[in-house]
Design a protein around this motif. Structure first.
Motif, PDB file in Angstrom:
ATOM      1  N   ARG A 115      22.025   4.068   2.194  1.00  0.00           N
ATOM      2  CA  ARG A 115      23.049   4.494   1.237  1.00  0.00           C
ATOM      3  C   ARG A 115      23.016   5.982   0.982  1.00  0.00           C
ATOM      4  N   SER A 116      21.856   6.609   1.103  1.00  0.00           N
ATOM      5  CA  SER A 116      21.767   8.042   0.837  1.00  0.00           C
ATOM      6  C   SER A 116      22.634   8.849   1.788  1.00  0.00           C
ATOM      7  N   GLY A 117      22.890   8.311   2.990  1.00  0.00           N
ATOM      8  CA  GLY A 117      23.715   9.009   3.965  1.00  0.00           C
ATOM      9  C   GLY A 117      23.032  10.150   4.676  1.00  0.00           C
ATOM     10  N   VAL A 118      21.745  10.374   4.409  1.00  0.00           N
ATOM     11  CA  VAL A 118      21.031  11.505   4.999  1.00  0.00           C
ATOM     12  C   VAL A 118      20.559  11.188   6.419  1.00  0.00           C
ATOM     13  N   PHE A 119      20.309   9.912   6.708  1.00  0.00           N
ATOM     14  CA  PHE A 119      19.607   9.550   7.944  1.00  0.00           C
ATOM     15  C   PHE A 119      20.512   8.792   8.907  1.00  0.00           C
TER      16      PHE A 119
ATOM     17  N   GLY B  32       0.822  -1.194   0.000  1.00  0.00           N
ATOM     18  CA  GLY B  32       0.000   0.000   0.000  1.00  0.00           C
ATOM     19  C   GLY B  32       0.858   1.247   0.000  1.00  0.00           C
ATOM     20  N   ARG B  33       0.481   2.226   0.798  1.00  0.00           N
ATOM     21  CA  ARG B  33       1.205   3.503   0.842  1.00  0.00           C
ATOM     22  C   ARG B  33       2.423   3.414   1.754  1.00  0.00           C
ATOM     23  N   LEU B  34       3.371   4.307   1.513  1.00  0.00           N
ATOM     24  CA  LEU B  34       4.500   4.498   2.409  1.00  0.00           C
ATOM     25  C   LEU B  34       4.195   5.719   3.270  1.00  0.00           C
ATOM     26  N   ASN B  35       3.899   5.489   4.528  1.00  0.00           N
ATOM     27  CA  ASN B  35       3.566   6.576   5.454  1.00  0.00           C
ATOM     28  C   ASN B  35       4.852   7.054   6.114  1.00  0.00           C
ATOM     29  N   MET B  36       5.249   8.294   5.834  1.00  0.00           N
ATOM     30  CA  MET B  36       6.553   8.799   6.260  1.00  0.00           C
ATOM     31  C   MET B  36       6.407   9.841   7.362  1.00  0.00           C
ATOM     32  N   ARG B  37       7.336   9.790   8.306  1.00  0.00           N
ATOM     33  CA  ARG B  37       7.396  10.819   9.339  1.00  0.00           C
ATOM     34  C   ARG B  37       8.833  10.893   9.875  1.00  0.00           C
ATOM     35  N   GLY B  38       9.110  12.000  10.542  1.00  0.00           N
ATOM     36  CA  GLY B  38      10.434  12.192  11.131  1.00  0.00           C
ATOM     37  C   GLY B  38      11.363  13.045  10.299  1.00  0.00           C
ATOM     38  N   TYR B  39      11.050  13.265   9.020  1.00  0.00           N
ATOM     39  CA  TYR B  39      11.939  14.051   8.167  1.00  0.00           C
ATOM     40  C   TYR B  39      11.790  15.540   8.511  1.00  0.00           C
ATOM     41  N   ASP B  40      12.872  16.278   8.270  1.00  0.00           N
ATOM     42  CA  ASP B  40      12.882  17.708   8.600  1.00  0.00           C
ATOM     43  C   ASP B  40      13.241  18.517   7.354  1.00  0.00           C
ATOM     44  N   ARG B  41      14.501  18.449   6.935  1.00  0.00           N
ATOM     45  CA  ARG B  41      14.943  19.201   5.761  1.00  0.00           C
ATOM     46  C   ARG B  41      14.642  18.448   4.461  1.00  0.00           C
ATOM     47  N   MET B  42      14.334  17.171   4.557  1.00  0.00           N
ATOM     48  CA  MET B  42      14.147  16.330   3.387  1.00  0.00           C
ATOM     49  C   MET B  42      12.786  16.572   2.736  1.00  0.00           C
ATOM     50  N   ASN B  43      12.786  16.736   1.425  1.00  0.00           N
ATOM     51  CA  ASN B  43      11.550  16.871   0.663  1.00  0.00           C
ATOM     52  C   ASN B  43      10.833  15.513   0.670  1.00  0.00           C
ATOM     53  N   PRO B  44       9.555  15.442   1.103  1.00  0.00           N
ATOM     54  CA  PRO B  44       8.886  14.135   1.200  1.00  0.00           C
ATOM     55  C   PRO B  44       8.731  13.437  -0.143  1.00  0.00           C
ATOM     56  N   ARG B  45       8.545  14.206  -1.217  1.00  0.00           N
ATOM     57  CA  ARG B  45       8.447  13.567  -2.528  1.00  0.00           C
ATOM     58  C   ARG B  45       9.746  12.878  -2.905  1.00  0.00           C
ATOM     59  N   ARG B  46      10.862  13.545  -2.619  1.00  0.00           N
ATOM     60  CA  ARG B  46      12.165  12.940  -2.897  1.00  0.00           C
ATOM     61  C   ARG B  46      12.444  11.771  -1.950  1.00  0.00           C
TER      62      ARG B  46
ATOM     63  N   ASP C  46       4.983   1.790   7.357  1.00  0.00           N
ATOM     64  CA  ASP C  46       5.253   3.013   8.113  1.00  0.00           C
ATOM     65  C   ASP C  46       6.757   3.231   8.205  1.00  0.00           C
ATOM     66  N   LEU C  47       7.198   4.395   7.752  1.00  0.00           N
ATOM     67  CA  LEU C  47       8.619   4.749   7.753  1.00  0.00           C
ATOM     68  C   LEU C  47       8.859   5.908   8.709  1.00  0.00           C
ATOM     69  N   THR C  48       9.800   5.714   9.630  1.00  0.00           N
ATOM     70  CA  THR C  48      10.234   6.786  10.528  1.00  0.00           C
ATOM     71  C   THR C  48      11.732   6.981  10.348  1.00  0.00           C
ATOM     72  N   VAL C  49      12.143   8.223  10.110  1.00  0.00           N
ATOM     73  CA  VAL C  49      13.557   8.513   9.887  1.00  0.00           C
ATOM     74  C   VAL C  49      14.016   9.599  10.854  1.00  0.00           C
ATOM     75  N   VAL C  50      15.303   9.598  11.111  1.00  0.00           N
ATOM     76  CA  VAL C  50      15.954  10.666  11.870  1.00  0.00           C
ATOM     77  C   VAL C  50      17.108  11.164  11.011  1.00  0.00           C
ATOM     78  N   GLU C  51      17.101  12.441  10.687  1.00  0.00           N
ATOM     79  CA  GLU C  51      18.128  12.989   9.800  1.00  0.00           C
ATOM     80  C   GLU C  51      19.427  13.262  10.555  1.00  0.00           C
ATOM     81  N   GLN C  52      20.540  13.010   9.870  1.00  0.00           N
ATOM     82  CA  GLN C  52      21.847  13.344  10.417  1.00  0.00           C
ATOM     83  C   GLN C  52      22.130  14.831  10.246  1.00  0.00           C
TER      84      GLN C  52
END
Length: 617
Positions: free
Chosen positions: A259-263, A218-232, A283-289
């Protein structure tokens, strides 16, 4: 009379044993030699009746042995570990198929289970762990159903094999994994009936699975991003929405984000319930570096001088995971054979271009090389794509324009080429920074079109590395590397100097000065001009011995040969070197110190010293 033991499939074997303390010794040498030994002020003995070679396994699992090895020897410490060891040892015996075991643990002759926790003795002098294993149980029946096509069940889960509890758990996990691999994300154990016949030492095991419905992403539900564009962010993750569920696809999402090195942290969770259309959200939760990072490296040679490098990087330049990295390097500082070389490169990577596994990049670089017989200034600009097919297989291709100007006895010579460098890499090493097993293969082909007097041709370069460690402890490692290269279709005098091949130094033949072996095919007014050759072959071999956890020693030998013509033809010269080294393991790789000298050829003499970070290869 038959006695029966019914067990829940996944439950640990600790029923009826209260106050269990689960811990593990942090001492890596705990229980290393086994048998009876004196743990300081407390003596610990294992007495095992039945079973083969169980003493060492049970000692390694024992919380008492761990406590004593860590210096926790008070009466309260020993009693707590002893009371927990009943369950610990029983669980290990169940895993091996011993279901009728009798365990006695005595502290100075008193059964530990009979000592209340608040009545712990002040001190304990002697601990005896007695185990009577009883017979080893085997499967009278080992059934599991329904099973998905292609399910890889444990070979041990069948009639007549040892009925270890770990084998039963493994069969259940394999059954669930088999259904998940064909799209049934909610597969689970529906029921189990496991009966132990103590008279005949047999286990009747029946496991029922509930596959559940076939599931689509289904969908990828994203949260936790700050500077990152959600579409990207969604583009980089690359979740195949609408396609059949596949655990490997979820793991691929995790790898791409890493691999992106952002998180700095990535959490992926499957939704507990399905959507009305039968799809399942992730459900995706990320923490940016922190976006910026700097680093540096160094290498020192007694003859070639010092090499210092540094970089500055921005992990998320435009909010879409774009990585900007600027590298600077100065080498041959204080070299006895050449001047100081300087290089700076700028590269921007954009992940998830064209496909989620394709990274586009733009690079530009400037270099000033001061070699023994000539100087060279070079500028490069290029556009490329890197595609990761799997964890092991990578493909890279680019289009580059390079301009270089060479100053030698002939005056100034310009080289202009438009090149299409392409490389493939297969990496099957167990550790990229300090391999002990596996192999690494890389092949490069660079077709180039020359302009204004520069010849056209193709530059080929291949490299293979292999690593082998006999024994389970990986104390000794045999390592080898071979490299071959050739420039085809281009006269050596009309080929960019940076495309030619030298040998000598820490990257090719240790014990020989840096780039000391080349060819003298170009005639100048003051004699021949030394350049790299049109073809190259090098071999390296190492024996690595890990003396202690952080300290290792190495013995090595290197060989290199350079040819004047393409295809490894024409005149050639060779040289070799050998030496020894020390390695000190750090979190970012081994610190390397090598001492080497020449063993063949006339390109160098005396001892060469090398200090750097990381293995030589």
């Amino acid at each position: 009379m038959r006695a029966y033991l019914r067990a829940v499939l996944i439950a640990a074997a600790t029923a009826g044993l209260a106050n269990a303390v689960w811990a593990q010794s942090s001492n890596p040498f705990s229980g290393l030699f086994g048998g009876t030994r004196d743990e300081g002020p407390v003596s610990l003995r294992f007495q095992v009746q039945g079973g083969d070679d169980l003493d060492q396994r049970l000692r390694n699992a024992s919380l008492i042995a761990g406590a004593l090895a860590e210096g926790r020897v008070t009466g309260q410490d020993v009693l707590a570990a002893a009371r927990a060891d009943y369950a610990r040892i029983l669980g290990n015996l169940y895993d091996l198929g011993y279901y009728s075991a009798i365990i006695n643990i005595t502290l100075d002759g008193i059964e530990a289970a009979e000592i209340a926790p608040l009545d712990a003795p002040e001190a304990v002098r002697s601990v005896v762990v007695g185990v009577q294993t009883g017979p080893r149980f085997r499967f009278s029946r080992a059934a599991i159903a329904p099973v998905a096509p292609g399910t890889d069940l444990p070979d041990e889960y069948r009639q007549g094999e040892v009925a270890g509890s770990g084998t039963i758990r493994g069969a259940a996990r394999a059954g669930i994994e088999g259904w998940r691999n064909v799209g049934h994300a909610k597969a689970e154990v529906a029921g189990q009936d496991i009966t132990a016949d103590h008279v005949n030492a047999a286990v009747d095991s029946r496991i029922g699975l509930a596959p559940g419905p076939a599931v689509r992403f289904g969908r990828l539900n994203m949260r936790g991003y700050d500077r990152m564009n959600p579409r990207r962010l969604a583009k980089i993750a690359g979740l195949p929405e609408g396609e059949r569920f596949d655990p490997e696809a979820v793991e691929d999402v995790r790898k791409r984000l890493r691999r992106s090195g952002v998180f700095s942290a990535i959490t992926l969770e499957e939704a507990e319930t399905l959507n009305p259309d039968g799809s399942m959200d992730i459900d995706l939760t990320v923490v940016e570096q922190k976006p910026r990072r700097i680093g540096a490296g160094f290498e020192i040679s007694s003859t070639d001088g010092a090499m210092v490098s540094a970089y500055w990087m921005h992990r998320n330049l435009l909010g879409g995971g774009e990585r900007l990295r600027i590298d600077g390097q100065v080498k041959d500082i204080g070299s006895d054979t050449s001047g100081k070389d300087e290089e700076i490169t700028l590269r921007i990577d954009r992940p998830a271009t064209l496909t989620p596994d394709t990274t586009a990049y733009v690079l530009t670089g400037l270099a000033r090389m001061r070699e023994e017989d000539y100087d060279e200034d070079t500028g490069t600009i290029g556009l490329g794509f890197n595609h990761i097919f799997s964890d092991r297989f990578t493909f890279d291709t680019a289009i580059q324009y390079q301009f270089s100007r060479v100053y030698d006895d002939l005056g100034e010579t310009d080289f202009k080429v438009l090149a299409l460098p392409t490389a493939v890499m297969w990496d099957a090493r167990d550790d990229e920074n300090n391999a002990r097993r596996g192999y690494y293969l890389q092949g490069e082909a660079t077709p180039f079109k020359g302009f204004d007097g520069t010849d056209s041709g193709v530059r080929l370069l291949g490299e293979g590395r292999a690593f082998y460690s006999p024994g389970a402890e990986d104390r000794f490692t045999l390592a080898g590397r071979a490299r071959i290269g050739s420039v085809l279709g281009s006269e050596i005098g009309n080929t960019p100097r940076s495309y030619l091949f030298f040998s000598g130094g820490g990257g090719t033949v240790r014990g020989q000065p840096y780039q000391s072996l080349g060819v003298e095919e170009i005639q100048g007014p003051n004699g021949p001009i030394k350049t790299g050759g049109a073809s190259l072959a090098t071999l390296s071999a190492e024996i690595r011995w890990q003396v202690r956890e952080r300290i290792g020693v190495v013995a090595f030998a290197d060989y290199g040969e350079v040819w004047a013509e393409d295809g490894w033809t024409g005149g050639s010269d060779a040289h070799s070197g050998a030496g020894i080294g020390v390695r000190y393991n750090t979190p970012i790789g081994p610190l390397r110190f090598d001492v080497a000298g020449p063993t063949g050829g006339d390109t160098g003499e005396g001892v060469q010293l090398y200090l750097g970070l990381g293995q030589a290869f």
